[in-house]
Structure formats: structure tokens, C-alpha cells
Enzyme design. Structure first.
Site, PDB file in Angstrom:
ATOM      1  CE  LYS A  44      -1.321   0.502   4.752  1.00  0.00           C
ATOM      2  NZ  LYS A  44       0.001   1.699   4.835  1.00  0.00           N
ATOM      3  CG  ASP A 245      -1.225   4.926   4.955  1.00  0.00           C
ATOM      4  OD1 ASP A 245      -2.228   3.790   4.951  1.00  0.00           O
ATOM      5  OD2 ASP A 245      -0.142   4.406   5.307  1.00  0.00           O
ATOM      6  CD  GLU A 246      -2.344   1.255   8.449  1.00  0.00           C
ATOM      7  OE1 GLU A 246      -3.347   0.682   8.354  1.00  0.00           O
ATOM      8  OE2 GLU A 246      -1.428   0.780   8.049  1.00  0.00           O
ATOM      9  NE  ARG A 650       1.109  -7.917  11.297  1.00  0.00           N
ATOM     10  CZ  ARG A 650       1.147  -6.900  10.125  1.00  0.00           C
ATOM     11  NH1 ARG A 650       1.547  -5.703   9.332  1.00  0.00           N
ATOM     12  NH2 ARG A 650      -0.420  -6.831   9.298  1.00  0.00           N
TER      13      ARG A 650
END
Length: 842
Positions: A44, A245-246, A650
Site C-alpha cells: 500500500k 493512509d490507515e 505479521r
């Protein structure tokens, strides 16, 4: 529109040639609203930076017309670095920053329009708690029942919802006037009234000190844009392209801020022609996020901001990024399978071209201590036999309290580790003291920091002197500094107190003059403050060995100031203080590219945005992960599942999952059933090294083998795990206590909580109350109401002591830890552990 000549011209192929089709489509999209659904590890940041470069080189926009918002300073710095490599030094002219940093710039420029002077102080959590304590002392309410932290959490919740103190007072305490003395808050019976009064007084004192807290940075900016149409118009014309973002982590206040900056509700239509957003109409908005990684509801994040994006922007385009460049397909299949159990999500399935990779390794330990020892043994083996760097390994857990046993296991195995989440550099006492001097120099009206340094280091000005100055300041209607500066007018003050007060006032005045003369050299100001105040001298004289490290911390503060000078052309002391105030926890995480030589321990919430070749997900038990709060709340459970999705993704090469059959909480041993998230991972993806713990094997009818399998130290011996004696001969029982954290037992009592709401642009946002009822001690091993799972079937009616009448919608036979799922109508769908649930079958 003519392109900025300083922007390095890039042919289209240079920006999209190495992207996959979905990434390339997102970079090139021309339209007023774009949602990029970026799955974990889908590139992203690359897409976001390429899109900015595309806007500049292909749409003809100028760098000053772009606002890019991230959630951390580290992410902003990375984005600026990438942009500079794409378009050149002109990237520095763009606003690429966090929400809070952008708001500080706006408020420094125009905040005086709403009564906020440009030199305002930004209070951190410790400053805010100190202010609440001062209010508590003046209003005489019980800080044990209403702790400063819980009050601040409630105030933060109000602010996240853009609910003002004035609104709260009008509803709950209309007779209270902020700043009035002698108000008897103790007579209040309704907690909401107390919160309203403290909230109003808190805001009043912040204003008097020309200070703001972190939430205020967003709230006051929204206030400014709404109250001053000309200021709003300036930013509408300035920012023609806004990228966030996010986006799944935004709260209601941030959602409104974006709409206000973009002019979405100001009317008009964006120019869809060749010049992009053009000169009129709302800015074009691009948001990047993943609803499956929305894990910050406890901070006020509202997942509906991203889920409802297409409703908020009817002409929006959605592009999903599903190709993962981080993990193996096995890890992605596990994450996909877990998150698929969440309802109402936009379908997305991560995939990779990297291959299947290793199976997930799983292990069931008897206790949390033995779980930690097995993990330590695996890490030791990976490092010694497979050559894996310690820094390539992370151990993650749901709550900080779990770290204790993990640390003990690593210490016993002599595995070096670093624990993320300890005391941060800027929160250390000596650093806070030095920064308090600097804040008081820049903003003399800052009562909190001025009071902090009055007797630091000790100069004979204790609580009585502080009280006398405070009372005098109130009498003359001034700040605490005004009281210090006019201490010679205080009646009844002895020379023993007056003399050091006057010396303190003279020192602060001289430091202020020095700071004004050397404003562009914050490092010199820091050095002068450390020397003149006596902070450094006191620590150097100390015989306490800990004080030597405190001296080093102050030296580091001066180095940070010098580094700020070198990197900032227009450096100022106020600017330096601003950078220290805006440092987030995530900005202090170690750089993944550097070999620290240590294993990293952290909570799953901290781990978001990071990646490691090897990841251990620990505490995979019902009540631990998912957390006990989620056991009877489907929305909480959905967030826990998103947290599991984050944890799984992760891992790049190899994922380990572990659980303990018994975990000690509140000084009692609680029998834990396996996490439902383990059940949701397809069995063929997991290689169980040990699927059942000792007591579970015995219950399964393996008692005949007990003498063969059970080790002398109380643990099950496995091919890959030695008994605790191999870690130094220590014996580890199943009982331990934790100093903090939540309850992880299988039974807990929950308060219904208080939820606030705020309407905005035709939609209502409901917030989780930040003050929750404390979890009760975990159940003992003997707890049982003797209900049998075979007596319950789908469709059966039951009554619950709290939730009332319900219908069984699912029943899972897990032996003594069997679970039923019941639909209680308006109370929601609840998962109940049968043996402890207060229910009766009808």
C-alpha cells in the site's frame, strides 16, 4: 494546469511498470473519491506514493496542493523519502504528516482566531493526569474511584465524538460555571455529572494555560474550520488532493476533519476535466486501508468510516489489493480462514506467488510458564541450528501482563530480548523535568509545567510555597507564573520562602531571555537550562548508580535537539518541543532493517504495521485471546478476530501458535480452553507438536500412558522440548500473579458500559465507553454448574440471569469446556462456556 517545473518528469511506465494490475489501476484512477482496500502486505505504501507522483506528473498538480496523512511520524518519514526518490527535493513542499502534525501547523497559523495563541503547549498524558489531579484536589472528589486515567479516557471519548464540554454541562450540570470556586462536586450522585464538571473545568484550565491535549489538536482544528469560513476556504483552495493512509483507524473527529479540509459539505462539484480536481469544488480524496485490520476501537477508531466510504462518497471507486508480498500462502490461508468468520466485511482473499511455505507450528503447554520455556527452546534452536537472527523473531501476546512469564522463560534460556512498551524516552522523569523547563520558557502561562519545576531540583519550595503562590495567582486573576513573579506581594510569606522564590523567578526570566537570543539553536538552550537549573549538577553529585543513566538521558536530549537543528532549516525552540510532543509509541519501535541481536516482545496492537520472518503468537486460549470481554459480545469478538488476522499476517516465513491449559490470574489457577481462532484455522495448515496438555490427555483416556509421558518436573516431555531443569533446574508451578492487565479467566462479569453518540452529516457514530467495569477474578478449576452439552440443541430456549430469554443457535462439544452460542434478541448473540454460564434450559 501547468506542472511544477521542479517536479522530476517521470514517464507513466516508470511509475506503474513494476506494479500488478490492481496497484496500477489504483495509481492511475482519475476521480473524486477512491478507496484502496489494501490487504496486509499488499504494497500500500508503494501504491500511495506512486499515486502522489502520478497526480503531480500526469494530472499536473503542484506539490503544495497535496495533503498526505499518515498515522505515525515513521510512516510519514518513509513516505517523504520515497517521494523524494520519485519526484526530487520538491517533495519537501508537500504536506506529508500525521493528523496531529498537520493540525498543529494549521493551529499555529490560524489558531488565534479561536483564542489559541501560536505558542501553545501540547500536553502529554502525564501532564493531563497532573491537571486532573489538581482539579480533583480543588473539587475534593475520590481519585481512587474516579482515577485521572479513567476520567481522561472519558474526556477523550467525548472529544473523539466532537461532544463539547458545553454540551455535557447543559445536559448534566447546568448550574456549574467553569472556573468557579467552592463547587461541591462531592454531592453529585450521577457519574455523568462529575465527568461533565471535570471535563468543563479541564478545558477551562487548558485554555487559561494556552495549552491543548492530543485530542484537542483535532477538535480545535475542526472548530476553527467550522467557525471561520475564510480559513476553511483557504485550505479548500490550497489542498486539491487529500490522501489518507490507515483510514480504518480514523475516529469520528478525524473523519469530520477530512471532510472539512476537503470541503465535501461546502457544496459545488469537482471538476472532472483534464486538470484533475481543478480550482472549484471539493478536493479529490483517496483513502487507503483494510477493514480487516481495524483493531483500535478502544481508542475511538470507527470501522464504519471505511465500511461506509462508498455511502459517504456516492461516486467513489473501490479497488482491492489482494496480492501479498510478505507472507507464505500457508500463513495467508490461515489468516483468510480466520477473518472469513467475521460478518459484514467486504470479501477479500489474500494470495501470494511466493509458494506454500512451512506449516504453522503449534504447541499446547500445561502452564503459561511451560509455554514460555517451550518458546524459548524453539528460539534457541532456530538461532543455533538454523542460523536465524534473534532480531528476525518476534513474540506477540494479547495483553502486557502475559510478558512476565515469557520474559522469565527467555532469561532462563539466556535468549536476549527487548520488550516494547516500557517507559518511553520522553516519559522518563529527568527528561520530563528538562522539557518542563523548556515548555515554561516558551509558554509562561503553562501552569502544569511551571508547577512541576518550582522545586526541581529541590530549592526549599515545597507544597506550602506552591499553595501560597497558587492562592495569590487566583486572587490577582493571573497564572501561576504571575504569582511567582509577584511573590513579594504575598502576605505572610517568610523570607525563607520568598528568597528562593525570587531567585527562581530571576533564573526563569534570564533563561527566557537566553532562549529568545538563541531561538534557532535549541541544543544550546537545552544545555543552558540543564546547567542553570541545577538538574545536571544534582544528578552528577548523586551516589545512586541509576542517576548516571539519567545523566546520559539528558545528554541524549541535547543530542536530539542538535539533530533537530541539523535537519530543520527554520529550527526554533517551539518547533523542537513540538517534535518531542508528537512522538508516538510506534515511532520508537526498533528499525526492522537493523540487527539488534535481540528477540522482540510486544503486544499485538503494537505489532500492527510490522513484519518479522518468524512470529510466535502466544496465549491462544478463550479468555486470553480472544479476550474475556469478547466472550459475550459479538462486536468485541469481531475486533478480536481482526487482531488475530493482524497477528498472523505479521509472519513472513514461519508462524508458531501456542497456548496454555492453565493460566494463573488474580492469584488463582484457571483452566483455559483452546482459542476458537485455532479451530478456525484449517487443520491441514497446522503441525501440532503437542495438541493436548497433560490434564487434557488424561481426560481423553490416556491415563494409562501417564507414567510414561509425564516428566519429573511436572511437564510433558516432548521430542522438541526438555523439562524445565534444562533451563537451570528451576521449578515452575501453575500459580503466579500479575501486577497489571486484564483478567483472562473463563468467567467474568461485565458492565454494560455507557455509550455516547454524535450525529454527523446524516450518520450517527456510537462510541465504546472508555471506562469499563473491572474484570472479576478468573474461575477456579472446580467451577461447574453441571450442565451437559448433549442436553442442548439448536433451537432450544434458555434463560440467562443477565440477558434474559434466548435461543440456542450453536453448540460445540469440547468436553468440560463446551460452548453454546445463544441469540438473546436485543441483548445480542453471546458465546457462553456451558459449565460457568448462569443459564437454565426451558
Amino acid at each position: 494546469m501547468q506542472q511544477d517545473p521542479d517536479v522530476i518528469a517521470r514517464p507513466p511506465e516508470a511509475l506503474i511498470g513494476d506494479l500488478n494490475p490492481q496497484q496500477a489501476e489504483a495509481v492511475q484512477y482519475r476521480g473524486p473519491a477512491l478507496l484502496i482496500g489494501a490487504g496486509a502486505g499488499s504494497g500500500k505504501t508503494r501504491v500511495l506514493t506512486r499515486r502522489i507522483a502520478w497526480i503531480l506528473t500526469q494530472f499536473g498538480a503542484w506539490p503544495s496542493q497535496v495533503l498526505a496523512i499518515t498515522f505515525t511520524n515513521k510512516a510519514a518519514a518513509e513516505m517523504r523519502e520515497r517521494l523524494e526518490s520519485l519526484i526530487g527535493p520538491v517533495a519537501s513542499r508537500m504536506w506529508v504528516s500525521t493528523f496531529h502534525s498537520a493540525c498543529v501547523r494549521i493551529l499555529r497559523r490560524d489558531g488565534e482566531r479561536i483564542g489559541l495563541k501560536s505558542g501553545f503547549t501540547i500536553y502529554d498524558t502525564a501532564d493531563c493526569e497532573r491537571l486532573i489531579k489538581l482539579i480533583a484536589n480543588d473539587f475534593n472528589f475520590d481519585v481512587k474511584r474516579y482515577t485521572p486515567r479513567s476520567i481522561l479516557a472519558r474526556i477523550s471519548d467525548y472529544k473523539n465524538n466532537l461532544t463539547s464540554a458545553r454540551e455535557m454541562l447543559a445536559q448534566y450540570a447546568p448550574d456549574f460555571k467553569p472556573g468557579q470556586r467552592g463547587y461541591r462536586v462531592g454531592r453529585i450522585g450521577n457519574p455523568e455529572e462529575l465527568y461533565a464538571v471535570v471535563y468543563a473545568e479541564y478545558q477551562h484550565r487548558l485554555a487559561a494555560a494556552n495549552a491543548v491535549d492530543f485530542d484537542d489538536l483535532i477538535v480545535r482544528t475542526v472548530e476553527l474550520l467550522r467557525a471561520c469560513p475564510d480559513v476553511a476556504e483557504y485550505y479548500h483552495r490550497k489542498f486539491r488532493y487529500i490522501l489518507v493512509d490507515e483510514y480504518q483507524d480514523t475516529n469520528h473527529a478525524q473523519y469530520v476533519l477530512i471532510r472539512e479540509l476537503a470541503g465535501v459539505d461546502a457544496g459545488g462539484h469537482a471538476d472532472m476535466g483534464a486538470v484533475g480536481a481543478g480550482r472549484v469544488g471539493p478536493a479529490w480524496i483517496t483513502v487507503v486501508g483494510d477493514s480487516d485490520q481495524s483493531i483500535y476501537a478502544f481508542r475511538g477508531a470507527d470501522i464504519r468510516n471505511i465500511q461506509d466510504f462508498e455511502q459517504d462518497f456516492p461516486n467513489a471507486k473501490t479497488i482491492m489489493l489482494e496480492q501479498n508480498y510478505r507472507s507464505t500462502q500457508t500463513i495467508l490461508d490461515a489468516a483468510n480462514a480466520v477473518i472469513a468468520h467475521n460478518e459484514g466485511r467486504k470479501p477479500k482473499r489474500l494470495w501470494t506467488a511466493a509458494g506454500a511455505g512451512e506449516q504453522i507450528t503449534a504447541y499446547a503447554a500445561d502452564t503459561a510458564q511451560l509455554e514460555a520455556h517451550w518458546i524459548a527452546a524453539q528460539i534457541k534452536r532456530l538461532h543455533t541450528d538454523d542460523g536465524v537472527r534473534y532480531s528476525d523473531i518476534a513474540v506477540m501476546y494479547r495483553a502486557n501482563a502475559q510478558s512476565r512469564s515469557l520474559e522469565e522463560g527467555l532469561i532462563q534460556a539466556r535468549v536476549p530480548y527487548q520488550l516494547i512498551g516500557g517507559t518511553k524516552f520522553y516519559e522518563r522523569r529527568e527528561v520530563k523535568d528538562a522539557l518542563a523547563y523548556l515548555q515554561a520558557i516558551v509558554n509562561p502561562a503553562d501552569d502544569i509545567n511551571m508547577r512541576r519545576i518550582l522545586n526541581v531540583p529541590k530549592r526549599g519550595l515545597g507544597a506550602r510555597a506552591e499553595s501560597q503562590v497558587t492562592l495569590h495567582a487566583q486572587q490577582i486573576g493571573g497564572t501561576f507564573w504571575d504569582g511567582v513573579a509577584h511573590a513579594d506581594q504575598i502576605e505572610g510569606m517568610t523570607a525563607r520562602t520568598l528568597n528562593p522564590l525570587m531567585r527562581f523567578a530571576q533564573m526563569m526570566q534570564e533563561l527566557r531571555e537566553f532562549a529568545q537570543e538563541h531561538d534557532a539553536k535549541p541544543s544550546q538552550i537545552v544545555a543552558e537550562v540543564l546547567e542553570r537549573s541545577g538538574l545536571l549538577e544534582e544528578l552528577k553529585k548523586s551516589q545512586d548508580p541509576q542517576d548516571q543513566s539519567r545523566v546520559e538521558n539528558l545528554s541524549q536530549l541535547q543530542s536530539v535537539a542538535a539533530e533537530y537543528e541539523q535537519n530543520t532549516p527554520d529550527a526554533t525552540l517551539a518547533g523542537f518541543l513540538e517534535t518531542t510532543a508528537l512522538v508516538a509509541d510506534s515511532d520508537q519501535l526498533p528499525d526492522e532493517s537493523q540487527d539488534s541481536g535481540k528477540v522482540t516482545l510486544m503486544t499485538l496492537h503494537t505489532a500492527k504495521g510490522l513484519e518479522y520472518p518468524i512470529v510466535f503468537l502466544t496465549g491462544m486460549e478463550q479468555g486470553t485471546f480472544p479476550h474475556a470481554r469478547a466472550m459475550e459480545d459479538t462486536s468485541e469478538l469481531s475486533e478480536e478476530r481482526r487482531l488475530a488476522y493482524v497477528g498472523i499476517t505479521r509472519a513472513k516465513r514461519h508462524l508458531f501458535v501456542t497456548r496454555a491449559a492453565v493460566r494463573a490470574q488474580w492469584g488463582r489457577s484457571a483452566e483455559m480452553m483452546p482459542s476458537q481462532f485455532l479451530d478456525e484455522i484449517p487443520a491441514d495448515l497446522i503441525d501440532w507438536k503437542r495438541k493436548e496438555a497433560g490434564m487434557e490427555r488424561m481426560r481423553s483416556g490416556w491415563r494409562a500412558n501417564a507414567s510414561h509421558d509425564f516428566g519429573a518436573h511436572g511437564g510433558w516431555n516432548d521430542d522438541e522440548f526438555d523439562a524445565p531443569s534444562s533451563f537451570g533446574g528451576s521449578s515452575y508451578g501453575s500459580r503466579s500473579s500479575y501486577g497489571s492487565g486484564s483478567s483472562y479467566g473463563s468467567r467474568s462479569t461485565y458492565g454494560s458500559g455507557v455509550r455516547g453518540s454524535a450525529a454527523h452529516a446524516g450518520k450517527v457514530t456510537t462510541r465504546r465507553a472508555p471506562v469499563r467495569q473491572p474484570a472479576q477474578p478468573a474461575s477456579s478449576l472446580k467451577t461447574d454448574n453441571h450442565l451437559r452439552i448433549e442436553d442442548f440443541a439448536v433451537g432450544d430456549k434458555v434463560t440467562h440471569d443477565k440477558f434474559g430469554l434466548g435461543t440456542v443457535v450453536d453448540a460445540q462439544d469440547k468436553g468440560r469446556n463446551s460452548v453454546i452460542t445463544v441469540d438473546f434478541g436485543s441483548s445480542g448473540v453471546k458465546r457462553l462456556m456451558l459449565r460457568v454460564a448462569p443459564i437454565e434450559k426451558l
